[in-house]
Design a protein around this motif. Structure first.
Motif, PDB file in Angstrom:
ATOM      1  N   HIS A  41       1.018  -1.207  -0.172  1.00  0.00           N
ATOM      2  CA  HIS A  41       0.261   0.203   0.344  1.00  0.00           C
ATOM      3  C   HIS A  41       1.107   1.629   0.205  1.00  0.00           C
ATOM      4  O   HIS A  41       0.697   1.985  -0.662  1.00  0.00           O
ATOM      5  N   GLU A  42       2.095   1.329   0.994  1.00  0.00           N
ATOM      6  CA  GLU A  42       2.903   3.107   1.501  1.00  0.00           C
ATOM      7  C   GLU A  42       3.150   2.856  -0.518  1.00  0.00           C
ATOM      8  O   GLU A  42       3.533   3.851  -1.138  1.00  0.00           O
ATOM      9  N   GLU A  43       3.827   1.522  -1.231  1.00  0.00           N
ATOM     10  CA  GLU A  43       4.355   1.921  -2.362  1.00  0.00           C
ATOM     11  C   GLU A  43       3.122   2.533  -3.305  1.00  0.00           C
ATOM     12  O   GLU A  43       3.793   3.769  -4.291  1.00  0.00           O
ATOM     13  N   HIS A  68      -4.663   6.485   6.431  1.00  0.00           N
ATOM     14  CA  HIS A  68      -3.375   7.364   7.035  1.00  0.00           C
ATOM     15  C   HIS A  68      -3.468   7.570   5.458  1.00  0.00           C
ATOM     16  O   HIS A  68      -3.068   8.369   5.124  1.00  0.00           O
ATOM     17  N   LEU A  69      -3.835   6.497   4.603  1.00  0.00           N
ATOM     18  CA  LEU A  69      -2.673   7.046   3.348  1.00  0.00           C
ATOM     19  C   LEU A  69      -3.795   7.901   2.302  1.00  0.00           C
ATOM     20  O   LEU A  69      -3.209   8.588   1.401  1.00  0.00           O
ATOM     21  N   PHE A 109       0.555   3.772  -3.180  1.00  0.00           N
ATOM     22  CA  PHE A 109       0.016   5.352  -2.681  1.00  0.00           C
ATOM     23  C   PHE A 109       1.674   6.756  -3.092  1.00  0.00           C
ATOM     24  O   PHE A 109       1.000   7.591  -3.504  1.00  0.00           O
ATOM     25  N   SER A 110       2.694   6.086  -2.736  1.00  0.00           N
ATOM     26  CA  SER A 110       3.904   6.765  -3.084  1.00  0.00           C
ATOM     27  C   SER A 110       3.820   6.892  -4.652  1.00  0.00           C
ATOM     28  O   SER A 110       3.978   8.369  -4.990  1.00  0.00           O
ATOM     29  N   ALA A 111       3.477   6.134  -5.367  1.00  0.00           N
ATOM     30  CA  ALA A 111       3.435   6.481  -6.999  1.00  0.00           C
ATOM     31  C   ALA A 111       2.077   7.102  -7.488  1.00  0.00           C
ATOM     32  O   ALA A 111       1.930   8.226  -7.924  1.00  0.00           O
ATOM     33  N   LEU A 112       0.964   7.268  -6.755  1.00  0.00           N
ATOM     34  CA  LEU A 112      -0.723   7.315  -7.271  1.00  0.00           C
ATOM     35  C   LEU A 112      -0.217   9.008  -7.459  1.00  0.00           C
ATOM     36  O   LEU A 112      -0.829  10.006  -7.181  1.00  0.00           O
ATOM     37  N   GLU A 113       0.283   9.728  -6.179  1.00  0.00           N
ATOM     38  CA  GLU A 113       1.039  10.345  -5.659  1.00  0.00           C
ATOM     39  C   GLU A 113       1.445  11.349  -6.460  1.00  0.00           C
ATOM     40  O   GLU A 113       1.340  12.204  -6.621  1.00  0.00           O
TER      41      GLU A 113
END
Length: 147
Positions: A34-36, A72-73, A38-42
């Motif tokens: 998920h972190e990766e 939180h994401l 959302f980072s790419a999505l942002e």
């Protein structure tokens, strides 16, 4: 040049279970990074903010099952769009009854989500089982009451 966009759809492909009837791109939530994601999505969202209208009318999280995403994401991602929101902006999250809890509802509301699209295909346990749904009719009714 086309008019600026006032409606935004964000596809969050993660699901607890991949339903046999679903034709959308999905991935199992338990295997997701998920972190990766959302980072790419942002990063992609930031590259395209200039295409937005001064005020966004609607932002819709579809999927998959966006409600399996860590709150939180979702909150952090929504922060990118806050300058484009008005008091009337509709921010929708598709959710399954199995993801509805008082805590999730509180966190989603704090993030700015003001509308849920709740995936209740039936209130009959036998039909839900045939569809491969992970919730029962009781779970669906409880989710509705919490909402």
């Amino acid at each position: 040049m086309s008019a600026p966009f006032s409606h935004v759809y964000v596809h969050l492909p993660f699901c607890e279970v991949i339903c046999h009837y679903c034709d959308f791109y999905t991935a199992r939530a338990k295997d997701a990074r998920h972190e990766e994601f959302f980072s790419a999505l942002e990063k992609e969202a930031k590259q395209n903010l200039s295409l937005l209208a001064p005020k966004i009318t609607a932002l819709y999280f579809g999927g998959g099952t966006p409600s399996v995403s860590p709150p939180h994401l979702l909150h952090s991602f929504l922060d990118l769009f806050r300058p484009y929101f008005s008091s009337e902006t509709e921010i929708t999250l598709e959710a399954n009854p199995s993801n509805i809890s008082a805590e999730n509802l509180r966190l989603w509301k704090a993030a700015g989500i003001n509308r849920l699209s709740l995936g209740i295909q039936s209130l009959h346990d036998e039909r839900l089982k045939r569809l491969g749904r992970v919730h029962s009719a009781f779970d669906a009714q409880r989710a509705l009451e919490l909402c």
